[in-house]
Design a protein around this motif. Sequence first.
Motif, PDB file in Angstrom:
ATOM      1  N   TYR A 264      51.694  40.398  28.538  1.00 16.30           N
ATOM      2  CA  TYR A 264      51.586  41.368  29.623  1.00 16.30           C
ATOM      3  C   TYR A 264      52.846  42.227  29.575  1.00 16.30           C
ATOM      4  O   TYR A 264      53.940  41.750  29.275  1.00 16.30           O
ATOM      5  N   TYR A 265      52.679  43.518  29.893  1.00 21.95           N
ATOM      6  CA  TYR A 265      53.854  44.391  29.915  1.00 21.95           C
ATOM      7  C   TYR A 265      53.660  45.487  30.957  1.00 21.95           C
ATOM      8  O   TYR A 265      52.751  46.313  30.860  1.00 21.95           O
ATOM      9  N   ARG A 266      54.519  45.471  31.953  1.00 17.21           N
ATOM     10  CA  ARG A 266      54.456  46.439  33.050  1.00 17.21           C
ATOM     11  C   ARG A 266      55.275  47.676  32.703  1.00 17.21           C
ATOM     12  O   ARG A 266      56.457  47.593  32.388  1.00 17.21           O
ATOM     13  N   GLU A 267      54.650  48.834  32.809  1.00 17.76           N
ATOM     14  CA  GLU A 267      55.357  50.097  32.604  1.00 17.76           C
ATOM     15  C   GLU A 267      56.255  50.384  33.810  1.00 17.76           C
ATOM     16  O   GLU A 267      56.046  49.853  34.897  1.00 17.76           O
ATOM     17  N   PRO A 268      57.267  51.240  33.651  1.00 18.05           N
ATOM     18  CA  PRO A 268      58.252  51.435  34.722  1.00 18.05           C
ATOM     19  C   PRO A 268      57.716  52.222  35.908  1.00 18.05           C
ATOM     20  O   PRO A 268      56.862  53.091  35.768  1.00 18.05           O
ATOM     21  N   SER A 269      58.277  51.913  37.070  1.00 19.05           N
ATOM     22  CA  SER A 269      58.043  52.730  38.261  1.00 19.05           C
ATOM     23  C   SER A 269      59.240  53.636  38.527  1.00 19.05           C
ATOM     24  O   SER A 269      59.206  54.462  39.441  1.00 19.05           O
ATOM     25  N   VAL A 270      60.305  53.479  37.729  1.00 17.99           N
ATOM     26  CA  VAL A 270      61.481  54.350  37.822  1.00 17.99           C
ATOM     27  C   VAL A 270      61.892  54.762  36.409  1.00 17.99           C
ATOM     28  O   VAL A 270      62.317  53.937  35.608  1.00 17.99           O
TER      29      VAL A 270
ATOM     30  N   ALA B 178      55.845  55.965  20.956  1.00 15.37           N
ATOM     31  CA  ALA B 178      54.701  55.050  20.945  1.00 15.37           C
ATOM     32  C   ALA B 178      54.924  53.749  21.706  1.00 15.37           C
ATOM     33  O   ALA B 178      54.439  52.702  21.307  1.00 15.37           O
ATOM     34  N   GLY B 179      55.669  53.810  22.823  1.00 16.79           N
ATOM     35  CA  GLY B 179      55.779  52.644  23.679  1.00 16.79           C
ATOM     36  C   GLY B 179      56.510  51.480  23.039  1.00 16.79           C
ATOM     37  O   GLY B 179      57.433  51.667  22.244  1.00 16.79           O
ATOM     38  N   SER B 180      56.086  50.265  23.378  1.00 18.19           N
ATOM     39  CA  SER B 180      56.834  49.086  22.917  1.00 18.19           C
ATOM     40  C   SER B 180      55.969  47.832  22.922  1.00 18.19           C
ATOM     41  O   SER B 180      54.818  47.847  23.387  1.00 18.19           O
ATOM     42  N   ASN B 181      56.546  46.738  22.427  1.00 18.37           N
ATOM     43  CA  ASN B 181      55.963  45.403  22.490  1.00 18.37           C
ATOM     44  C   ASN B 181      54.616  45.258  21.791  1.00 18.37           C
ATOM     45  O   ASN B 181      53.834  44.372  22.107  1.00 18.37           O
ATOM     46  N   GLY B 182      54.337  46.129  20.828  1.00 21.40           N
ATOM     47  CA  GLY B 182      53.063  46.074  20.127  1.00 21.40           C
ATOM     48  C   GLY B 182      51.900  46.526  20.979  1.00 21.40           C
ATOM     49  O   GLY B 182      50.736  46.302  20.652  1.00 21.40           O
TER      50      GLY B 182
ATOM     51  N   TYR C 232      59.152  41.361  35.777  1.00 21.42           N
ATOM     52  CA  TYR C 232      59.195  42.433  34.790  1.00 21.42           C
ATOM     53  C   TYR C 232      60.643  42.871  34.608  1.00 21.42           C
ATOM     54  O   TYR C 232      61.519  42.554  35.411  1.00 21.42           O
ATOM     55  N   ARG C 233      60.890  43.616  33.555  1.00 21.31           N
ATOM     56  CA  ARG C 233      62.241  44.110  33.298  1.00 21.31           C
ATOM     57  C   ARG C 233      62.328  45.631  33.417  1.00 21.31           C
ATOM     58  O   ARG C 233      63.256  46.144  34.005  1.00 21.31           O
ATOM     59  N   ARG C 234      61.421  46.360  32.880  1.00 21.48           N
ATOM     60  CA  ARG C 234      61.556  47.788  32.646  1.00 21.48           C
ATOM     61  C   ARG C 234      61.719  48.585  33.939  1.00 21.48           C
ATOM     62  O   ARG C 234      60.982  48.412  34.898  1.00 21.48           O
ATOM     63  N   GLY C 235      62.685  49.504  33.950  1.00 25.05           N
ATOM     64  CA  GLY C 235      62.993  50.360  35.084  1.00 25.05           C
ATOM     65  C   GLY C 235      64.449  50.772  35.008  1.00 25.05           C
ATOM     66  O   GLY C 235      65.286  50.007  34.537  1.00 25.05           O
ATOM     67  N   ASN C 236      64.782  51.960  35.476  1.00 28.75           N
ATOM     68  CA  ASN C 236      66.131  52.476  35.297  1.00 28.75           C
ATOM     69  C   ASN C 236      67.220  51.597  35.900  1.00 28.75           C
ATOM     70  O   ASN C 236      68.335  51.532  35.382  1.00 28.75           O
ATOM     71  N   PHE C 237      66.933  50.906  37.015  1.00 33.75           N
ATOM     72  CA  PHE C 237      68.008  50.227  37.730  1.00 33.75           C
ATOM     73  C   PHE C 237      67.882  48.713  37.821  1.00 33.75           C
ATOM     74  O   PHE C 237      68.890  48.025  37.873  1.00 33.75           O
ATOM     75  N   ASN C 238      66.697  48.197  37.862  1.00 31.35           N
ATOM     76  CA  ASN C 238      66.559  46.748  37.925  1.00 31.35           C
ATOM     77  C   ASN C 238      65.106  46.372  37.749  1.00 31.35           C
ATOM     78  O   ASN C 238      64.202  47.208  37.857  1.00 31.35           O
TER      79      ASN C 238
END
Length: 572
Positions: free
Chosen positions: A60-66, A323-327, A390-396
Amino acid sequence: MGMNRREFLQLLAAASVAGFGLNTRLALANQPSNPYELPSFGNVSVLHYTDCHAQLLPIYYREPSVNLGIGSMQGKPPHLVGEPFLKHYGIAPNTLEAHAFTYLDFAEAAKKYGKVGGFAHLKTLVDQIRAQRPGALLLDGGDTWQGSWTALKTNAQDMVDAQLLLSVDVMTPHWEMTYGAERVKEIIEKDFAGKVDFVAQNVLSTDFEEPVFAPYVIKEINKTPVAIIGQAFPYTPVANPRHLVPDWSFGIRDERMQEMVDEARGKGAQVVIVLSHNGMDVDLKMASKVTGIDAIMGGHTHDGVFQPVVVENAGGKTLVTNAGSNGKFLGVLDLEVKDGKVADYRYKLLPVFSNLLTPNPEMVKLIEKVREPYQKELAEELAVCDEVLYRRGNFNGTFDQLICNALMEGLDAPIAFSPGFRWGTSLLPGQPITFEHVADQTAITYGTVTRNEMSGEMIKTILEDVADNLFNADPYYQQGGDMVRVGGLKFSFDPTAKMGERVSDMQLAGKPLEMAKTYPVAGWASVQESVPENKQIWEVVADYLRDKKTISQIELNTPTLKNVEGNVGLAL
């Protein structure tokens, strides 16, 4: 060959037998067509994936909200999130593509559509697309050898073997360098010899400034000479330990890039593609300065960009993709080349949904073999969390916050710094947190934890330096990644301010941070060559989770943002 709609629905029926839920099948069946029906076009095709970060299995991979854009970058790709992203590209909400490209309703949509990526599924898709496009090249944009426990433990051999089975043609690097110069050379000279071209025009020796790697390769696709020029991550010795590649110099080097483009054209190349690990904003600027590039297929910043940005320059136009990430994605660029130049193009960034692709048996066998020695420790269930991690996002991100909390408790420090890495998988609420998930966030060759005494002034300086790397108005001074994650310390942040003025209102335990006072600060991933012996970060986080057993209501320590009203890269 590609599946027609009937075959697609048959696959869904088979998926139900394999245990996929009714909601998943209905959601997928209600899509307007098979997402992998992609008519061929033109006479030159190039496939591209990047930043897979050693993820061999579906995730699973969540795209950023920031994903803030500042100055001239504000409101433009890749700095669009959520609903503004959908609106910009005309993507309908609550669809397969809406889930693939945005964070919206992530947990529920992930339950509907299932996991993404996985090299066995990626290989099936690559083979399918290649069957429709004879001679198509497969480009690997780097950050391939790092990001998992098996990659760390096998010294990247698991990913090298997977790349060879996937039939990668050309590659450029970044995190690959964290295995050290000797290991990189060993793989290129032994495993890749005669099979994979490792290209990077911007890596030179520190003594005589001689090319370390081939700057480009020219390959024929359907009798059309195509040049692939490599662009490694320009700031590797800054973002990662310099001592691992002490004799190699990096940089953007757009003047040399222009020389390589001209040289390749002079040797007959009718198409010039840059395989880049610059990051999207840097690629956009390079496209405006360097002429003669038909397309930049980029990575590093993990941006899933739905369609290429067309950049005008003095010599014509250049397509810029990421092209994004994580396959999770496979980019497909089809070019119609006439009279020695590109006349037209089609581009599609295909999400790799594992429920919709039968895994390739050979790749499954390879993955099982490399994982078998580590399976027991990877499968250990450490804790459970009741929200999305999740990890992705500019600040946390919630997993980053968990790491900071583990550092503060494990090292008895009131403040923690964790790097703004963009790699790392996501978990759904109630999904057991395994040791593998911890390794997905922490597996690097320099993962020792540290506890240092820092003055308030030093803490502010560090935050300001990282902030400038992320939000400098000139993309050539940006080093990618996200803002350092901060535990314990509260502060305000103005991304539009000048260097040294972005961070303010710093408080610890409700009191202003004193510039002259020293504070214990826990951290990890120091780029210094000499680091005191200590635990590895994955040990600290795993111990923390074993102790807690249940994680709930994670309080994100994000800064109070200033002057970001109306920024479509923000959806807090």
